[in-house]
Design a protein around this motif. Structure first.
Motif, short mmCIF file in Angstrom:
data_model
loop_
_atom_site.label_atom_id
_atom_site.label_comp_id
_atom_site.label_asym_id
_atom_site.label_seq_id
_atom_site.Cartn_x
_atom_site.Cartn_y
_atom_site.Cartn_z
N VAL A 9 12.64 -12.59 -16.33
CA VAL A 9 12.05 -11.98 -17.52
C VAL A 9 13.18 -11.37 -18.35
N ILE A 10 13.24 -11.75 -19.61
CA ILE A 10 14.23 -11.17 -20.53
C ILE A 10 13.46 -10.26 -21.48
N ILE A 11 13.92 -9.03 -21.58
CA ILE A 11 13.27 -8.09 -22.51
C ILE A 11 14.29 -7.72 -23.59
N PHE A 12 13.92 -7.97 -24.84
CA PHE A 12 14.71 -7.46 -25.97
C PHE A 12 14.07 -6.16 -26.41
N LEU A 13 14.78 -5.06 -26.22
CA LEU A 13 14.27 -3.76 -26.65
C LEU A 13 14.96 -3.41 -27.97
N VAL A 14 14.22 -3.53 -29.06
CA VAL A 14 14.83 -3.35 -30.39
C VAL A 14 13.94 -2.45 -31.25
N THR A 15 14.52 -1.36 -31.75
CA THR A 15 13.72 -0.45 -32.60
C THR A 15 14.50 -0.14 -33.87
N GLY A 16 13.77 0.32 -34.87
CA GLY A 16 14.42 0.80 -36.09
C GLY A 16 14.43 -0.22 -37.22
N LYS A 17 14.26 0.31 -38.45
CA LYS A 17 14.17 -0.52 -39.66
C LYS A 17 15.46 -1.33 -39.87
N SER A 18 16.58 -0.74 -39.47
CA SER A 18 17.88 -1.37 -39.76
C SER A 18 18.01 -2.73 -39.07
N LYS A 19 17.16 -2.98 -38.09
CA LYS A 19 17.25 -4.25 -37.36
C LYS A 19 16.12 -5.22 -37.74
N SER A 20 15.24 -4.78 -38.64
CA SER A 20 14.02 -5.56 -38.92
C SER A 20 14.33 -6.93 -39.51
N SER A 21 15.36 -7.04 -40.35
CA SER A 21 15.60 -8.36 -40.98
C SER A 21 16.18 -9.34 -39.96
N VAL A 22 17.07 -8.86 -39.10
CA VAL A 22 17.64 -9.77 -38.08
C VAL A 22 16.55 -10.17 -37.09
#
Ligand code: 6PG
Length: 247
Positions: free
Chosen positions: A196-209
């Motif tokens: 299982v791979i989990i990408f934990l990503v938060t915050g507006k600054s990362k929304s476009s990527v």
């Protein structure tokens, strides 16, 4: 927990707050513990600031939720600094999660940032080949927790060294493009072999990527995070409303 979409074995979970993020993460660990009976599960953790909040919530409010003695802790990458340096991913995880949960030393397999990088790259490669269950004759972590930088890097594979992702080695020495800090990182051979791979990503600054990668735009191919695939299991994006805002 709002469930947006599931493509093949890829899931996107958008949490409304940090508590829900923590609970989503714990559910995945709990499921892994239920699926694996004959050994400890192996989890490789990322560094950075995003997981720190998650670990602190887990250590404070969920210490009794899981049998933590059945979890062996590894790292997906490490800065080449001493373990008591504030830059150390080990130090962040130890202080926010491992010490508060009283995890036993024998369950902790850190990358030794204080050791010569080329030497430690080989040492850690040998360690995971010995301590982690093999699938396709490659170390197969039960859970791989990854973060993603605003430049689309993951673990310590940066866009200007994206070729490291496809290395035949399990570990490589990377260099941070701005600070020139050396890092030890797992490579795509191991990342993509995880259950299982989990990408934990938060915050507006990362929304476009995040949106570019999840929509598989041509633009996204330059991001190392876009090379993470669920070849051997599930890929789950744990997002918050901000990082998911362009989906
Ligand atoms: C590291 C991490 C790295 C991190 C991203 C996101 O050593 O820094 O492993 O890949 O996950 O840079 O970091 P933030 O959570 O701080 O945004």
């Amino acid at each position: 927990m709002e469930f947006i979409a599931s493509y093949k074995l890829r899931k996107i979970l958008v949490s409304k707050n940090k508590i829900e993020l923590a609970e989503n993460f714990l559910e995945i660990i709990e499921e892994s513990l239920l699926n694996v009976k004959d050994r400890n599960i192996t989890i490789a953790l990322s560094g950075g600031s995003t997981p720190k909040d998650l670990f602190q919530i887990i250590a404070k409010d969920y210490s009794a939720k899981l049998d933590w003695n059945r979890v062996n802790f590894f790292w997906g990458d490490e800065r080449c600094v001493s373990p008591n340096n504030d830059e150390s991913n080990y130090k962040m995880v130890n202080e926010s999660l491992l010490k508060p949960l009283n995890i036993a030393e024998e369950n902790i397999f850190r990358i030794k940032g204080e050791v010569n990088p080329d030497e430690e790259k080989n040492n850690y490669q040998k360690l995971i080949a010995e301590k982690v269950y093999l699938e396709n004759n490659i170390p197969c972590f039960d859970i791989m927790l990854l973060g993603m930088g605003e430049d689309g890097h993951t673990a310590s594979i940066f866009p200007n060294q994206i070729e490291l992702f496809n290395s035949n080695n399990y570990c490589e020495v990377a260099v941070h493009p701005d600070s020139d800090q050396k890092r030890i990182t797992l490579t795509g051979r191991v990342l993509n072999n995880s259950k299982v791979i989990i990408f934990l990503v938060t915050g507006k600054s990362k929304s476009s990527v995040v949106a570019e990668i999840l929509k598989k735009s041509d633009e996204s191919k330059k991001y190392p995070a876009s090379l993470v695939k669920n070849e051997n299991g599930k890929l789950i994006w744990l997002l918050d409303k901000d990082s998911a805002s362009l989906l």
